[in-house]
Design a protein around this motif. Sequence first.
Motif, PDB file in Angstrom:
ATOM      1  N   CYS A 128     -62.207 -17.981 -18.469  1.00 24.85           N
ATOM      2  CA  CYS A 128     -62.999 -19.090 -17.918  1.00 24.85           C
ATOM      3  C   CYS A 128     -63.707 -18.568 -16.678  1.00 24.85           C
ATOM      4  CB  CYS A 128     -62.106 -20.281 -17.564  1.00 24.85           C
ATOM      5  SG  CYS A 128     -61.188 -20.974 -18.948  1.00 24.85           S
ATOM      6  N   ASP A 161     -70.627 -20.348 -20.897  1.00 21.00           N
ATOM      7  CA  ASP A 161     -70.747 -21.719 -21.388  1.00 21.00           C
ATOM      8  C   ASP A 161     -69.434 -22.480 -21.174  1.00 21.00           C
ATOM      9  OD1 ASP A 161     -71.215 -24.070 -22.701  1.00 21.00           O
ATOM     10  OD2 ASP A 161     -71.563 -23.177 -24.670  1.00 21.00           O
ATOM     11  N   VAL A 221     -68.619 -25.475 -22.078  1.00 24.28           N
ATOM     12  CA  VAL A 221     -68.230 -26.249 -23.261  1.00 24.28           C
ATOM     13  C   VAL A 221     -67.464 -25.367 -24.235  1.00 24.28           C
ATOM     14  CG1 VAL A 221     -69.080 -27.590 -25.208  1.00 24.28           C
ATOM     15  CG2 VAL A 221     -70.194 -27.799 -22.973  1.00 24.28           C
ATOM     16  N   ALA A 222     -67.944 -24.133 -24.431  1.00 24.64           N
ATOM     17  CA  ALA A 222     -67.232 -23.197 -25.311  1.00 24.64           C
ATOM     18  C   ALA A 222     -65.851 -22.879 -24.742  1.00 24.64           C
ATOM     19  CB  ALA A 222     -68.051 -21.925 -25.478  1.00 24.64           C
ATOM     20  N   GLU A 223     -65.766 -22.736 -23.433  1.00 24.63           N
ATOM     21  CA  GLU A 223     -64.458 -22.477 -22.811  1.00 24.63           C
ATOM     22  C   GLU A 223     -63.513 -23.655 -23.019  1.00 24.63           C
ATOM     23  OE1 GLU A 223     -66.070 -19.590 -19.174  1.00 24.63           O
ATOM     24  OE2 GLU A 223     -65.460 -21.654 -18.762  1.00 24.63           O
ATOM     25  N   ARG A 224     -64.045 -24.854 -22.908  1.00 26.48           N
ATOM     26  CA  ARG A 224     -63.211 -26.044 -23.119  1.00 26.48           C
ATOM     27  C   ARG A 224     -62.654 -26.061 -24.538  1.00 26.48           C
ATOM     28  NH1 ARG A 224     -66.448 -31.392 -22.616  1.00 26.48           N
ATOM     29  NH2 ARG A 224     -67.048 -30.746 -24.722  1.00 26.48           N
ATOM     30  N   ARG A 225     -63.488 -25.692 -25.519  1.00 27.11           N
ATOM     31  CA  ARG A 225     -63.013 -25.646 -26.902  1.00 27.11           C
ATOM     32  C   ARG A 225     -61.916 -24.604 -27.073  1.00 27.11           C
ATOM     33  NH1 ARG A 225     -68.631 -26.279 -28.355  1.00 27.11           N
ATOM     34  NH2 ARG A 225     -68.781 -24.022 -28.640  1.00 27.11           N
ATOM     35  N   MET A 226     -62.099 -23.437 -26.434  1.00 30.63           N
ATOM     36  CA  MET A 226     -61.098 -22.377 -26.537  1.00 30.63           C
ATOM     37  C   MET A 226     -59.772 -22.817 -25.919  1.00 30.63           C
ATOM     38  SD  MET A 226     -62.473 -19.779 -28.112  1.00 30.63           S
ATOM     39  CE  MET A 226     -61.559 -18.323 -27.628  1.00 30.63           C
ATOM     40  N   GLN A 286     -57.868 -25.132 -28.168  1.00 31.29           N
ATOM     41  CA  GLN A 286     -57.222 -24.472 -29.303  1.00 31.29           C
ATOM     42  C   GLN A 286     -55.915 -23.788 -28.914  1.00 31.29           C
ATOM     43  OE1 GLN A 286     -60.214 -21.847 -30.877  1.00 31.29           O
ATOM     44  NE2 GLN A 286     -61.655 -23.525 -31.294  1.00 31.29           N
ATOM     45  N   HIS A 336     -62.269 -26.613 -14.390  1.00 31.21           N
ATOM     46  CA  HIS A 336     -61.549 -26.976 -15.617  1.00 31.21           C
ATOM     47  C   HIS A 336     -60.282 -27.774 -15.290  1.00 31.21           C
ATOM     48  CE1 HIS A 336     -63.960 -25.168 -18.705  1.00 31.21           C
ATOM     49  NE2 HIS A 336     -63.918 -23.956 -18.166  1.00 31.21           N
ATOM     50  N   ASN A 390     -59.465 -30.063 -18.539  1.00 33.88           N
ATOM     51  CA  ASN A 390     -59.577 -29.138 -19.667  1.00 33.88           C
ATOM     52  C   ASN A 390     -58.438 -28.123 -19.678  1.00 33.88           C
ATOM     53  OD1 ASN A 390     -62.022 -30.401 -20.198  1.00 33.88           O
ATOM     54  ND2 ASN A 390     -63.190 -28.897 -19.005  1.00 33.88           N
TER      55      ASN A 390
END
Length: 549
Positions: A107, A112, A114-119, A122, A137, A142
């Motif tokens: 992070c 991006d 948003v991409a970090e939030r998705r990772m 997961q 975050h 997040n």
Amino acid sequence: MSFADLPAPLRTALEGRGYAEPTPVQAAVLQPEAAGRDLLVSAQTGSGKTVAYGLALAADLLGDAPRLPPAGAPLALIVAPTRELALQVKAELTWLYAPAGGRIVSCVGGMDPVAERRMLAQGAHLVVGTPGRLRDHLERGNLAPGSLRAVVLDEADEMLDLGFKEELEAILEETPAERRTMMFSATVPRGIAALAKGYQRDALRIEATSQGEQHGDIEYRAALVAPHELERAVVNVLRLEDPRIAMVFCATRATVARLHGNLAERGFSTVALSGELSQSERNRALQNLRDGRARVCVATDVAARGIDLPDLGLVIHAELPRDPETLLHRSGRTGRAGRKGVSVLLVPHTRRGLGQRLLTAARVKATWGPAPSVEAIHAKDAERLVEQARTLAAEEPAEEDLAVARTLLADPALAAQGAEGLAAALVRVLRAPLPAPEELSDVSERPQRREAPTPRAEGDQEGIWFRMDVGRNGNADPRWLLPFLCRRGHVTRQEIGRIRILGRETQFEVAPYAAARFAAAARRAEGEDAHIRVEPMQPVKGPPRRPRQ
């Protein structure tokens, strides 16, 4: 100390990377008394500290299990000062924990969110990031801190220098109180000591390198040059050393842009790094260096923080660093992980005293001499060409090469030159792509005078006034005041103007061009006189153009 007691997956990873024995910092964090404790570690740049805290985290993450559990809320958080360092840490921890099924998420600013939030959603075992992005975050929910067993602050001193104290405190406040906290720092100034005292419990202090011990893998040299020939000297040092990758440090973006352009014009494959570049531009420049498409990186100090280029064999200080810490930080880009490196300090002959004081304050022994001459570079070129020819001659020639050789020998014009003439012609062909070395003035015979003050003409800008909280009542004495001010502010005697000793304080004047440097150095006070407060009496702006020497 060895790797024998580590969990099997980590031993497998280390063996795959060719690690046989731990480095001093790795051995130190694996000693029995360090197990499970908070750690405050000082170690040289390039000493293997990323792997060191990766190994130190093993007991917190794995325990006695052969593999990590399924990724969910992170178990460990690593905070680094820059994007480049954070991404390098992620890469190191990824291979180290791959056999254990580790999932590492980064992070960092400039990527991006948003991409970090998705990772993060997961799941991850370890999260690596920069202070600002990690705090963001956390505040947005997040990054769930409740399961964190350990937090690592990597290059903590640099994070404080970059102004991340508030972010670090906010991150540490959000993490569980029972977490394990490890701080890794090249030095332990008062700010780091205070942070450790506030957020660590019974921390074990580890000095992986004895204080004052010079980095054994870095050879330091100091070259005297004429003040107007610094850029020409850079050319000659690059030509003489001919490293796989070199880094040239400048003080400002403007100097970086000018030197980058001049080196490119002379035929060097060069990239530039400065704070004005976007993250994609920085990544592209670094990739060009790693791929071999560029061999020289011209950079400012801030832009080069956290950069790790394994093949970087040469550091050139095109402009004198502002303080001993910067000298060591710049030089630490080379001589990493057991590789040898060279650090060359270009010192204008009018500022030899300042150069020597920087080296002394950094506890570095350097070999003094002139900048490389044209004759020395041509001699070195000849050595390389002969060695290259010997290496190639020892190999079985390809048929197409033999065909060209027969054509050359059959040419009447070339045959008339004989073997010597033909060899000389081929040498000229090999030399042709090399940038031409520069003729430099001989400054070795010039008397080394003190840096002369520039007389202030009528109407010129007055000096900047500072105060210190020791005066006549505290036995302020001119005999120790002037040396103290020079040492505290990293300035010369000529850069200190009028001094007024009052009852409870002393007021003094600093040359305008040196005021910002003096103020910055005075804030980083260390040692037995650190309790003496020194502060400006008026706002200190960036340095104006320095008078010609």
